[in-house]
Design an enzyme around this catalytic site. Structure first.
Site, PDB file in Angstrom:
ATOM      1  N   SER A  89      -5.016   8.324   5.328  1.00  0.00           N
ATOM      2  CA  SER A  89      -4.654   8.450   3.765  1.00  0.00           C
ATOM      3  C   SER A  89      -4.779   9.958   3.422  1.00  0.00           C
ATOM      4  CB  SER A  89      -5.000   7.333   2.983  1.00  0.00           C
ATOM      5  OG  SER A  89      -4.377   6.371   3.087  1.00  0.00           O
ATOM      6  N   LYS A 117      -1.653  11.657   2.584  1.00  0.00           N
ATOM      7  CA  LYS A 117      -0.849  11.551   1.396  1.00  0.00           C
ATOM      8  C   LYS A 117      -0.785  12.599   0.522  1.00  0.00           C
ATOM      9  CE  LYS A 117      -1.256   6.512   2.207  1.00  0.00           C
ATOM     10  NZ  LYS A 117      -2.093   5.407   1.955  1.00  0.00           N
ATOM     11  N   TYR A 172       5.664   8.633   8.891  1.00  0.00           N
ATOM     12  CA  TYR A 172       4.496   8.099   8.135  1.00  0.00           C
ATOM     13  C   TYR A 172       3.390   7.801   9.107  1.00  0.00           C
ATOM     14  CZ  TYR A 172       1.266   5.261   5.401  1.00  0.00           C
ATOM     15  OH  TYR A 172       0.028   4.602   4.894  1.00  0.00           O
ATOM     16  N   TYR A 221      -9.485   4.889  -3.439  1.00  0.00           N
ATOM     17  CA  TYR A 221      -8.924   3.340  -3.474  1.00  0.00           C
ATOM     18  C   TYR A 221      -9.493   2.916  -4.947  1.00  0.00           C
ATOM     19  CZ  TYR A 221      -8.333   4.412   1.648  1.00  0.00           C
ATOM     20  OH  TYR A 221      -7.829   4.892   2.599  1.00  0.00           O
ATOM     21  N   VAL A 271      -8.903   5.628   5.993  1.00  0.00           N
ATOM     22  CA  VAL A 271      -9.568   4.588   6.527  1.00  0.00           C
ATOM     23  C   VAL A 271     -10.175   5.061   7.903  1.00  0.00           C
ATOM     24  CG1 VAL A 271      -8.238   2.629   5.519  1.00  0.00           C
ATOM     25  CG2 VAL A 271      -7.213   3.618   7.642  1.00  0.00           C
TER      26      VAL A 271
HETATM   27  N1  GLU Z   1      -2.399   4.779   8.421  1.00  0.00           N
HETATM   28  C1  GLU Z   1      -3.036   4.051   7.511  1.00  0.00           C
HETATM   29  C2  GLU Z   1      -2.130   2.664   6.817  1.00  0.00           C
HETATM   30  O1  GLU Z   1      -1.106   2.920   6.362  1.00  0.00           O
HETATM   31  C3  GLU Z   1      -3.310   4.715   6.312  1.00  0.00           C
HETATM   32  C4  GLU Z   1      -4.548   4.031   5.527  1.00  0.00           C
HETATM   33  C5  GLU Z   1      -5.252   4.446   4.567  1.00  0.00           C
HETATM   34  O2  GLU Z   1      -6.205   5.635   5.183  1.00  0.00           O
HETATM   35  O3  GLU Z   1      -5.801   4.462   3.652  1.00  0.00           O
HETATM   36  O4  GLU Z   1      -2.472   1.753   6.918  1.00  0.00           O
END
Ligand code: GLU
Length: 307
Positions: free
Chosen positions: A63, A66, A191, A243, A261
């Site tokens: 993430s 992002k 993604y 989060y 994650v």
């Molecule tokens: N590729 C992971 C997903 O989409 C990223 C989630 C994350 O790192 O929060 O579930």
């Protein structure tokens, strides 16, 4: 100057927290990583980076990517178009939650840091093909990290693509609501790939350092990202980058940050430094247990909080 002895002491103390966390297992490849790794790199603006512990071990951005897809979409489309599709508010729900998509403003994801928002943002990145769009994300990451050899971890990419039922259902729901346009599978592919870009703490620290310097590379003097878009990214990092623990993190550490994650954390200390942390054992909210502990120590000792 960083007091190396104290740093080693904090690292040891933080590493001892790893036992209370677990590696992410919904992406099978991430579950294989040894949970007791811990590395950090500090990159002050205008001076050399300093790395400690397992700072050279590669991990995937997950993430953390992002933040950079948001920046790229803003650079490609501008604020108005981006925020027509994605909101500006934290959710209080899990990163892959569907609850609010249906309940509040049908179809519009709350923010670009949750999966629904990030998949939508990915669809806004310019490029003729999925591969071209991914290559543009990769190029931005390579430029900011200062390493042209950065690539995608194929095993993690395949592992996520094969098990992403939840992200797939989010994406098709978005398509149904006309938030996502075009070919859903190709947006998902971009993604999954940008989540699987492989870096180390040094790379993440350099990327964060450029955000801390309002988008300007202090070495070349080039404005790599418009300052306004760095400002927007820092707001989302502060309100929803960690989060559902973003409020607690703001109180205890107090810097714009984004975790993934895989156990990575990108921390931005505006005007001072970028920080890259890696500790794959996660707490129940999805943040690196040892990484957050270590950042708390640093924030207290070096008075990093922006608040
Ligand atoms: N590729 C992971 C997903 O989409 C990223 C989630 C994350 O790192 O929060 O579930």
């Amino acid at each position: 100057m960083i007091d190396t002895d104290r740093m080693h002491e904090w690292m040891q103390e933080s590493r001892s927290c790893c036992g209370s966390g677990r590696t992410a297992d919904y992406i099978p490849e991430l579950a294989k990583v040894p949970p007791d790794l811990l590395g950090i790199c500090i990159h002050p603006i205008g001076s050399r980076p300093a790395g400690f512990g397992d700072c050279g071990i590669p991990f995937t951005l997950q993430s953390i990517s992002k933040v950079f897809t948001l920046i790229l979409a803003l650079m490609d489309r501008g604020e108005e178009e981006v925020f027509r599709k994605v909101g500006m508010e934290p959710t209080g729900d899990n990163f892959n939650s569907m609850v609010k998509l249906e309940l509040v403003e049908p179809g519009k994801p709350f923010n670009p840091m949750i999966n629904a928002g990030a998949i939508t943002i990915t669809s806004l990145i310019a490029g003729g093909t999925a591969n071209e769009r991914f290559e543009r994300v990769l190029r931005l990451i390579r430029t900011l990290a200062g390493d042209d050899s950065i690539g995608c971890n194929e095993a993690v990419y395949r592992s996520e693509a094969a098990t992403a039922d939840r992200n797939r259902s989010l994406a098709y729901f978005l398509k149904h609501n006309k938030v996502l346009e075009g070919d859903v599978e190709s947006h998902l592919d971009v993604y999954f790939k940008h989540c699987s870009i492989e870096v180390n703490c040094g790379h993440v620290a350099r990327m964060a350092m450029i955000l801390a310097n309002q988008g300007r590379d202090p070495e070349s003097g080039g404005q790599l990202i418009p300052a306004r878009y760095v400002q927007i990214a820092k707001v989302f990092m502060t309100t929803c980058g960690m989060y559902n623990a973003s409020g607690e993190f703001a109180i205890k550490v107090g810097i714009p940050a984004k975790s993934g994650v895989s156990g990575g954390i990108l921390g931005v200390v505006p005007g001072r430094m970028g920080i890259g942390v890696f500790g794959p054992a996660l707490d129940e909210k999805g943040n690196s247990v040892a990484g957050v502990h270590l950042l708390e120590k640093l924030s207290q000792a070096w008075e990093l909080s922006i608040f």
